[in-house]
Scaffold this active site. Structure first.
Site, mmCIF file in Angstrom:
data_model
loop_
_atom_site.group_PDB
_atom_site.id
_atom_site.type_symbol
_atom_site.label_atom_id
_atom_site.label_comp_id
_atom_site.label_asym_id
_atom_site.label_seq_id
_atom_site.Cartn_x
_atom_site.Cartn_y
_atom_site.Cartn_z
ATOM 1 N N SER A 275 -49.598 -101.516 -22.712
ATOM 2 C CA SER A 275 -49.913 -101.003 -23.546
ATOM 3 C C SER A 275 -49.099 -100.487 -24.684
ATOM 4 C CB SER A 275 -50.757 -99.679 -23.190
ATOM 5 O OG SER A 275 -51.610 -99.123 -24.187
ATOM 6 N N ASP A 369 -60.954 -105.051 -22.478
ATOM 7 C CA ASP A 369 -60.327 -104.026 -22.928
ATOM 8 C C ASP A 369 -60.726 -103.246 -24.101
ATOM 9 O OD1 ASP A 369 -58.157 -102.290 -23.594
ATOM 10 O OD2 ASP A 369 -56.599 -103.698 -24.216
ATOM 11 N N HIS A 403 -58.581 -102.157 -19.822
ATOM 12 C CA HIS A 403 -57.190 -101.928 -20.287
ATOM 13 C C HIS A 403 -55.955 -101.693 -19.172
ATOM 14 C CE1 HIS A 403 -54.478 -100.984 -23.313
ATOM 15 N NE2 HIS A 403 -53.947 -99.806 -23.024
#
Length: 482
Positions: A275, A369, A403
């Site tokens: 991320s 995601d 994610h």
């Protein structure tokens, strides 16, 4: 009409159990201790066996088998664990014994419960929090997670008494792995070193916008032969509380620490980022020396959240439009559309100059995601590198994957309360597809670093890998149909 929060979340598979059956399934029983991996309740012939015997690492599979049942007997298996904050996570599945009164989860299909079908590790990856919106993470890697496995007669909600029980302790430090806190200069981190004299290929491991110091991925990777530095960069000890500005010199100091360490194999190191930690790794690879290979998990190719400073250079953060957020029917924030397109002219300066990097890239992409457009960003990276005469990056797309891609057997976190935003955020993913992706991605990451830091070719490669910006057909599944 008053609707309970679990009932509100159940249509989105964020809460898939009814607390009533669990209450019915509960019940104390006297246990006769014996082998820690094959415990038999007093006056019971049913035995739960875990193989290999003994404690194991969290990322290692275990064979779960039950013997001593009646032929065809319906039973319910349930798993539970408590994290360091005493939050309860649990899963259950319904099975039928074979003609010999045995049950082997490597062959027997679950006929209902938290999952269905043949899923040898389903009782682990299907764990769900008793209280919604909690994510299972390991805060203290020096202690194991204890997973309690129970066999109950019948199928819930009418399941009967407890027939057998076992406890599986799952470690985050392999035997001989050393954990060394690092407080050198400004660097706040923990170094994990494999057993042996070394030197070992080195990796810096960064997590995302929740901040703090996350060690569990680094500690597990060290068990596979890497010297791994779990690096904090805000919300930890004397580091900034908020991510207002990011100075790349801090990360340069961490790279230098690794390169100068006698147990780290030079002349370069690798980077692993998730991320926000992913775009930081891309920036480090683009501007800093001594970096050979960079793997990112659901990362953006633009600098995000805060301006990035390095010497006399500033890369602004990618702009966003908070008004574009969506609220799911269960009241969760979907942030996927708030980020502006980095290819649009006003946002060009936020793009990270990947073409300046010296080593190869691996992009792990969850195609479900909902934090941001990871698939789109990976395609931008491929096109930019090729436009500058660089090799295409390795990109692996995982359908049905959200994610939060963790090491194997961590349960899917579809939504949780964000540590900084203090709001419930939707991350996406389908449990079965996501679990398969985590197993495969973990192997792909090791393969990538062994090859580019050690010069080794790994052979355990069972997913289809795609290079460059080649796009999957929507229904194609890289890790097997679910």
């Amino acid at each position: 009409m008053v609707v309970s929060f679990p009932a509100l979340l159940r249509p989105f598979r964020l809460c898939r159990w009814d607390p009533t059956p669990w209450a019915r399934l509960a019940g104390p029983t006297k246990l006769r201790t014996g082998d820690p991996n094959s415990w038999t309740p007093a006056r019971m012939a049913v035995t739960v066996t875990l193989e290999p015997a003994g404690r194991c690492r969290w990322d290692e599979p275990k064979r779960i088998a039950v013997s001593g049942l009646a032929p065809g007997q319906p039973v319910t298996l349930r798993a539970s664990l408590r994290d360091e904050k005493d939050a309860l996570f649990r899963a259950h599945a319904r099975y039928c014994a074979d003609a010999h009164g045995q049950l082997d989860l490597e062959r027997a299909p679950a006929v209902g419960g938290s999952f269905t079908g043949v899923e040898p590790m389903g009782l682990l990856w299907a764990l769900e929090p008793e209280k919604p919106l909690l994510r299972l993470v390991k805060r203290d890697v020096q202690t194991p997670f204890s997973v309690e496995l129970e066999v109950l007669d019948g199928h819930d909600p009418e399941a009967g008494g407890l027939l057998g029980r076992a406890v599986n302790e799952r470690d985050f430090l392999a035997p001989g792995v050393r954990r060394e806190p690092v407080r050198v200069g400004r660097v706040r981190a923990t170094l994990f070193l494999p057993p042996g004299t070394g030197p070992f290929p080195g990796i810096l491991d960064l997590f995302g916008s929740g901040g703090g110091l996350c060690e569990y991925r680094a500690s597990l990777l060290a068990g596979h032969g890497f010297a791994v530095l779990a690096l904090a960069y805000f919300r930890f000890e004397d580091l900034p509380k908020y991510l207002n500005n990011v100075c790349l010199e801090y990360f340069e100091e961490a790279v230098d620490f690794m390169l100068q360490h006698p147990k780290v194999k030079g002349p370069s190191v690798g980077l692993l980022g998730f991320s926000k930690g992913g775009d930081l790794c891309l920036s480090m690879a683009s501007f800093l020396k001594g970096i050979t290979a960079t793997a990112v998990i659901n990362a953006c190719v633009a600098n995000t959240i805060a301006p990035l400073h390095y010497k006399d250079m500033i890369i602004p953060n990618l702009s966003s439009d908070p008004g574009k957020y969506k609220i799911t029917e269960s009241g969760l924030l979907n942030l996927e559309d708030i980020w502006n397109d980095p290819l649009e002219k006003p946002n060009h300066r936020s793009l990270i100059p990947l073409e300046k990097a010296q080593g190869p890239f691996l992009f792990i992409v969850g195609m479900d995601d909902h934090n941001w457009k990871s698939e789109f960003y990976a395609q931008i990276a491929s096109e930019r590198l090729q436009a500058h005469g660089k090799d295409r990056p390795q990109i692996i797309y995982y359908p049905g994957t959200g994610h939060c891609i963790d090491p194997p057997y961590f349960p899917l976190c579809r939504a949780s309360v964000h540590a900084v935003l203090d709001q419930p955020v939707f991350y996406g993913g389908e449990p079965k597809a996501h679990s398969r992706a985590q197993v495969d991605a973990w192997q792909q990451i090791q393969t990538f670093f062994h090859e580019h830091l050690n010069g080794k070719k790994s052979v355990n490669n069972f997913s289809l890998m795609l290079s460059g910006s080649k796009k999957l057909k929507p229904k194609r599944n890289l890790v097997g149909d679910t």
